[in-house]
Write an enzyme that holds these catalytic residues in place. Structure first.
Site, PDB file in Angstrom:
ATOM      1  N   GLY A 321       0.950  -1.140   0.125  1.00  0.00           N
ATOM      2  CA  GLY A 321       0.262  -0.084   0.223  1.00  0.00           C
ATOM      3  C   GLY A 321       0.795   1.221   0.059  1.00  0.00           C
ATOM      4  O   GLY A 321       0.635   2.248  -0.620  1.00  0.00           O
ATOM      5  N   TRP A 324       2.199   1.473  -3.275  1.00  0.00           N
ATOM      6  CA  TRP A 324       1.302   2.193  -4.384  1.00  0.00           C
ATOM      7  C   TRP A 324       1.433   3.628  -4.452  1.00  0.00           C
ATOM      8  O   TRP A 324       1.064   4.246  -5.546  1.00  0.00           O
ATOM      9  CB  TRP A 324      -0.087   1.729  -3.897  1.00  0.00           C
ATOM     10  CG  TRP A 324      -1.092   2.027  -5.011  1.00  0.00           C
ATOM     11  CD1 TRP A 324      -1.511   1.346  -5.917  1.00  0.00           C
ATOM     12  CD2 TRP A 324      -1.853   3.276  -4.731  1.00  0.00           C
ATOM     13  NE1 TRP A 324      -2.759   2.330  -6.524  1.00  0.00           N
ATOM     14  CE2 TRP A 324      -2.967   3.308  -5.810  1.00  0.00           C
ATOM     15  CE3 TRP A 324      -2.024   4.329  -3.835  1.00  0.00           C
ATOM     16  CZ2 TRP A 324      -3.740   4.603  -5.993  1.00  0.00           C
ATOM     17  CZ3 TRP A 324      -2.763   5.271  -3.926  1.00  0.00           C
ATOM     18  CH2 TRP A 324      -3.880   5.361  -5.085  1.00  0.00           C
ATOM     19  N   HIS A 325       1.668   4.371  -3.371  1.00  0.00           N
ATOM     20  CA  HIS A 325       1.534   5.747  -3.254  1.00  0.00           C
ATOM     21  C   HIS A 325       2.840   6.394  -4.142  1.00  0.00           C
ATOM     22  O   HIS A 325       2.520   7.408  -4.494  1.00  0.00           O
ATOM     23  CB  HIS A 325       1.623   6.026  -1.780  1.00  0.00           C
ATOM     24  CG  HIS A 325       0.037   6.115  -1.245  1.00  0.00           C
ATOM     25  ND1 HIS A 325      -0.173   4.947  -0.455  1.00  0.00           N
ATOM     26  CD2 HIS A 325      -0.872   7.091  -1.053  1.00  0.00           C
ATOM     27  CE1 HIS A 325      -1.381   4.998  -0.116  1.00  0.00           C
ATOM     28  NE2 HIS A 325      -1.925   6.211  -0.373  1.00  0.00           N
ATOM     29  N   GLY A 326       3.817   5.633  -3.869  1.00  0.00           N
ATOM     30  CA  GLY A 326       4.889   6.373  -4.849  1.00  0.00           C
ATOM     31  C   GLY A 326       6.166   5.474  -4.715  1.00  0.00           C
ATOM     32  O   GLY A 326       6.278   4.411  -3.729  1.00  0.00           O
ATOM     33  N   PHE A 468       0.181  10.298  -8.096  1.00  0.00           N
ATOM     34  CA  PHE A 468       0.211   8.539  -7.613  1.00  0.00           C
ATOM     35  C   PHE A 468      -0.656   7.970  -8.502  1.00  0.00           C
ATOM     36  O   PHE A 468      -0.590   6.878  -8.537  1.00  0.00           O
ATOM     37  CB  PHE A 468      -0.526   8.246  -6.170  1.00  0.00           C
ATOM     38  CG  PHE A 468       0.174   9.182  -5.065  1.00  0.00           C
ATOM     39  CD1 PHE A 468       1.561   9.450  -5.016  1.00  0.00           C
ATOM     40  CD2 PHE A 468      -0.709  10.026  -4.186  1.00  0.00           C
ATOM     41  CE1 PHE A 468       2.290   9.998  -4.021  1.00  0.00           C
ATOM     42  CE2 PHE A 468      -0.002  10.548  -3.217  1.00  0.00           C
ATOM     43  CZ  PHE A 468       1.559  10.844  -3.090  1.00  0.00           C
TER      44      PHE A 468
END
Length: 468
Positions: A321, A324-326, A468
């Site tokens: 997770g 996923w953001h960066g 993102f």
């Protein structure tokens, strides 16, 4: 084309007028063309990318429906996942992994001459990749039947209100609203949409951008120019910047979609009033946290198995997770910290549950400050910067004019917002204001408009989650 720009509202006004004049099929085709135009305004070169993702997942789902061979289903599902995740990995993570590999080889004593490519990150790729994958997985699991209309599926993928920053919509919710004729609900849709748009603009422009200006200044300061108090103020400003920015986008997206007769899911539910990590992730970025739960955590085993396996599943889910953001170690650390917090609270169990009112308040305040501390790693440009600011926070507290200004702005912009959210939370509904007397509603709208006009931010920033 930003939601808080005149260009978007001119675009939407034209879309809405034409939309109201067309029958259902015409509405869908017009919305599809408008969505592709909206995406092309960011960078038209990435239109083939979203078209590829759309076609691959559409024909994969059709192929699984036509075949009765389970092995063929698995191969089709695997091929779709490889293409979707492969595109995401190339555009978003290639540079990160290549650079990390070069640093590792150099640390081991090898000469690493890995050429870096200057790859532009397509806006919204993480959102529409997860959205299309959820559709294909649901078809594979036989939870839904695939749509045979390519235009309808393409609109599901590219629907412009939620295209570039979510929420990540499930096909079981959004697709039927696209494929079926939409009922005319002018009164409820208009009033609720207006409230959501007004609230979203307030969150984004007034709270997010004003506090973001302070946070950006603090996080961009040269090494050695900050005190611990300034660093701490920067962390809290960013906490409300990212909340105002992302919750504001989600609220505007829902409001705009309401005016088109399509309901989008609620993506935020007063997250800073959470008392524990499980509660927080049921309130923050709900579409992503539920996606990770249903398509990653539960398939890994979820709460089944030994305690070690459960903790492993939590850590894997939160690490991915974070990634996923960066594409960066700071995001991995941020995800790992939230995974560790989930595990610690799970170990403590009932011992962290405080039943009385004051106990709940203490639990909420403690967890809020804990979440804000993790935001430091999310916002920092590098791990050394995060560690330096964290060290300053715990070793060098000194009130300065900048820190004093930042604290006053936090109180000025956030105290009314938090009081309002506490009022909503007490009623366990996000629509409490709509059932209040008209005088209270009018006062709230006047406050939104007053703040938007009188306190515009020094700089209007782009939405954080676009990257993102």
């Amino acid at each position: 084309m930003l939601f808080n720009s005149y260009a978007f509202w001119l675009f939407f006004a034209l879309v809405w007028v034409i939309y109201r004049l067309l029958p259902h099929r015409g509405q869908n085709l017009m919305l599809l063309g408008a969505s592709y135009y909206f995406y092309a305004c960011w960078d038209w070169r990435f239109l083939p990318l979203i078209l590829t993702t759309t076609l691959v997942n559409y024909f994969t789902a059709i192929g699984m429906e036509k075949s009765t061979d389970p092995k063929r289903h698995k191969w089709l599902m695997a091929a779709s996942a490889v293409v979707s995740l492969g595109l995401l990995a190339y555009f978003k993570y290639f540079g990160f992994f290549a650079e990390s590999a070069a640093e590792l080889l150099s640390w081991l004593g090898f000469q690493a001459d890995i050429k870096m490519l200057n790859i532009i990150l397509p806006v919204g790729i993480s959102f529409y990749t997860f959205q299309t994958m959820s559709y294909t997985i649901d078809v594979y699991r036989k939870q839904i039947k695939p749509t045979h209309s390519l235009a309808d599926f393409a609109l599901y993928v590219a629907y412009f209100p939620q295209l570039v920053a979510g929420p990540i919509e499930r096909s079981s919710s959004l697709l039927p609203q696209i494929t079926n004729s939409r009922k005319n609900r002018p009164h409820g849709d208009f009033s609720e949409g207006l409230y959501l748009v007004m609230l979203g603009l307030f969150l984004k422009v007034v709270v997010g951008d004003n506090l973001g200006f302070i946070a950006d200044g603090i996080f961009s300061a040269e090494k050695g120019d900050l005190t611990g108090t300034e660093a701490l103020v920067g962390v809290y400003c960013f906490a409300f910047q990212i909340y105002g920015d992302f919750a504001g986008y989600s609220s505007i997206a829902r409001g705009v979609s309401k005016w088109l007769g399509i309901d989008l899911m609620t993506n935020f539910r007063m997250p800073y009033l959470a008392r524990n990590p499980s509660d927080f992730w049921q309130r923050w970025h709900i579409s992503l946290s539920s996606w990770l739960r249903d398509y990653l955590y539960i398939p890994l085993g979820g709460n089944r198995g030994s305690k070690f396996m459960v903790y492993r599943n939590l850590m894997i889910t939160m690490l991915l997770g974070g990634l996923w953001h960066g594409a960066g170690w700071t995001f991995l650390i941020w995800g790992g910290l939230h995974g560790a917090i989930l595990c610690i609270y799970r170990v403590l169990g009932d011992r962290v549950k405080l039943p009385d009112r004051w106990g709940r308040i203490v639990a909420t305040l403690f967890f809020f400050h804990l979440v804000c501390l993790t935001w430091l790693f999310f916002r920092a440009d590098t791990l050394p910067q995060a560690w330096e600011m964290l060290t300053l926070i715990f070793t060098q507290q000194e009130m300065t004019p900048l820190a004093n200004y930042g604290l006053r702005m936090l109180v000025f912009f956030c105290a009314p917002l938090m009081a309002y959210e506490i009022w909503l939370d007490q009623a366990h509904t996000l629509r409490r204001l709509e059932s209040a007397r008209w005088g209270w509603r009018a006062a709230a709208y006047c406050y939104f408009v007053f703040m938007l006009i009188v306190f515009p931010p020094p700089v209007f920033g782009q939405f954080i989650y676009f990257q993102f």
